[in-house]
Write an enzyme that holds these catalytic residues in place. Structure first.
Site, PDB file in Angstrom:
ATOM      1  N   ASN A  46       0.837  -1.205   0.000  1.00 40.78           N
ATOM      2  CA  ASN A  46       0.000   0.000   0.000  1.00 40.78           C
ATOM      3  C   ASN A  46       0.867   1.249   0.000  1.00 40.78           C
ATOM      4  OD1 ASN A  46       0.661  -0.729   2.692  1.00 40.78           O
ATOM      5  ND2 ASN A  46      -1.102   0.360   3.533  1.00 40.78           N
ATOM      6  N   GLU A  48       0.191   5.250   0.655  1.00 42.74           N
ATOM      7  CA  GLU A  48      -0.790   6.263   1.082  1.00 42.74           C
ATOM      8  C   GLU A  48      -0.406   7.645   0.555  1.00 42.74           C
ATOM      9  OE1 GLU A  48      -1.163   5.623   5.327  1.00 42.74           O
ATOM     10  OE2 GLU A  48      -2.340   3.787   4.963  1.00 42.74           O
ATOM     11  N   CYS A  57      -4.348   0.958  -2.260  1.00 41.66           N
ATOM     12  CA  CYS A  57      -4.244  -0.336  -1.589  1.00 41.66           C
ATOM     13  C   CYS A  57      -3.121  -1.146  -2.241  1.00 41.66           C
ATOM     14  CB  CYS A  57      -5.558  -1.115  -1.716  1.00 41.66           C
ATOM     15  SG  CYS A  57      -6.825  -0.652  -0.527  1.00 41.66           S
ATOM     16  N   GLU A  59      -3.217  -4.004  -3.391  1.00 45.24           N
ATOM     17  CA  GLU A  59      -3.707  -4.730  -4.562  1.00 45.24           C
ATOM     18  C   GLU A  59      -3.606  -3.882  -5.831  1.00 45.24           C
ATOM     19  OE1 GLU A  59      -5.047  -4.569  -1.610  1.00 45.24           O
ATOM     20  OE2 GLU A  59      -5.839  -6.511  -0.982  1.00 45.24           O
ATOM     21  N   CYS A  90      -9.827  -5.989   1.035  1.00 49.78           N
ATOM     22  CA  CYS A  90     -11.066  -5.208   1.174  1.00 49.78           C
ATOM     23  C   CYS A  90     -11.993  -5.496  -0.014  1.00 49.78           C
ATOM     24  CB  CYS A  90     -10.758  -3.721   1.293  1.00 49.78           C
ATOM     25  SG  CYS A  90     -10.241  -2.932  -0.241  1.00 49.78           S
ATOM     26  N   CYS A  93     -10.985  -4.249  -3.408  1.00 48.08           N
ATOM     27  CA  CYS A  93      -9.847  -4.980  -3.980  1.00 48.08           C
ATOM     28  C   CYS A  93     -10.229  -6.386  -4.422  1.00 48.08           C
ATOM     29  CB  CYS A  93      -8.680  -4.981  -3.002  1.00 48.08           C
ATOM     30  SG  CYS A  93      -7.933  -3.335  -2.921  1.00 48.08           S
TER      31      CYS A  93
HETATM   32  N1  THU Z   1      -5.322  -1.721   2.598  1.00 49.56           N
HETATM   33  C1  THU Z   1      -4.773  -2.426   1.553  1.00 49.56           C
HETATM   34  O1  THU Z   1      -3.686  -2.071   1.065  1.00 49.56           O
HETATM   35  N2  THU Z   1      -5.454  -3.492   1.075  1.00 49.56           N
HETATM   36  C2  THU Z   1      -6.602  -3.986   1.600  1.00 49.56           C
HETATM   37  O2  THU Z   1      -7.187  -4.930   1.049  1.00 49.56           O
HETATM   38  C3  THU Z   1      -7.114  -3.427   2.865  1.00 49.56           C
HETATM   39  C4  THU Z   1      -6.605  -2.070   3.192  1.00 49.56           C
HETATM   40  C5  THU Z   1      -4.614  -0.520   3.096  1.00 49.56           C
HETATM   41  C6  THU Z   1      -5.235   0.781   2.718  1.00 49.56           C
HETATM   42  C7  THU Z   1      -4.648   1.700   3.767  1.00 49.56           C
HETATM   43  O3  THU Z   1      -3.391   2.181   3.314  1.00 49.56           O
HETATM   44  C8  THU Z   1      -4.445   0.808   4.971  1.00 49.56           C
HETATM   45  O4  THU Z   1      -4.557  -0.523   4.498  1.00 49.56           O
HETATM   46  C9  THU Z   1      -5.439   1.018   6.092  1.00 49.56           C
HETATM   47  O5  THU Z   1      -6.747   0.898   5.627  1.00 49.56           O
END
Ligand code: THU
Length: 133
Positions: A46, A48, A57, A59, A90, A93
Site C-alpha cells: 500500500n 498512502e 491499496c 492490490e 477489502c 480490492c
Molecule cells: N489496505 C490495503 O492495502 N489493502 C486492503 O485490502 C485493505 C486495506 C490498506 C489501505 C490503507 O493504506 C491501509 O490498508 C489502512 O486501511
C-alpha cells in the site's frame, strides 16, 4: 495445483512487499503477492497519500505489476498485515482481483483457502458489460 510450498513462497513475497509499504497516515502496512498463470510471482504494497482518499491499496500495486511485467491471469493470492499475518482483501480490492482472476483463482484468507467466487459471490464483471450492452 497450489502446493504448501507455493503458499509459503507467496507468504514470503507478500511479507517482503509489506516491508516496503508507505503507510505514514494509517501506520497499517499491507503486502500482497500472487502467482500468475505463467508461474511468476508478483507483489504489491500500500502507498498512502497526504490527500487520504488518494491512497493506493496494495492490490492496486499488484495489478499494476501484473501488467507491467507482461500481463496474464491470477491463480493464487496472499495478503498480509504489518505483522505478516493473513489479512482479508477489502471489498473494492476483491473486485479488482476478480477482473484479472483465472477461473478458480485461490485466495489465502482468514478462514482458509477460498476461491475468488466464494469471496465475491455473483460478482459483476466484464461479461455483464458484454451480455447487457
Ligand atoms: N489496505 C490495503 O492495502 N489493502 C486492503 O485490502 C485493505 C486495506 C490498506 C489501505 C490503507 O493504506 C491501509 O490498508 C489502512 O486501511
Amino acid at each position: 495445483m497450489v502446493t504448501e510450498e507455493s503458499w509459503q513462497l507467496l507468504r514470503e513475497a507478500a511479507t517482503e512487499a509489506m516491508q516496503k509499504a508507505y503507510a505514514p497516515y494509517s501506520q497499517f502496512r499491507v503486502g500482497v503477492s500472487a502467482y500468475v498463470d505463467d508461474g511468476r510471482i508478483i507483489t504489491g504494497c500500500n502507498v498512502e497519500n497526504a490527500s487520504y482518499g488518494v491512497g493506493l491499496c496494495a492490490e492496486c500495486g499488484l495489478i499494476s505489476a501484473l501488467f507491467s511485467s507482461g500481463g496474464g491471469k491470477l491463480v493464487a493470492f496472499d495478503c498480509v498485515d504489518g505483522h505478516g499475518n493473513t489479512l482479508m482483501p477489502c471489498g473494492r480490492c476483491r473486485q479488482l482481483l476478480y477482473e484479472h482472476s483465472a477461473p478458480g483463482m485461490l485466495l489465502n484468507t482468514v478462514s482458509g483457502i477460498h476461491t475468488i467466487d466464494e469471496v465475491l459471490p455473483d460478482a459483476f464483471g466484464p461479461r455483464d458489460l458484454e451480455e447487457r450492452a
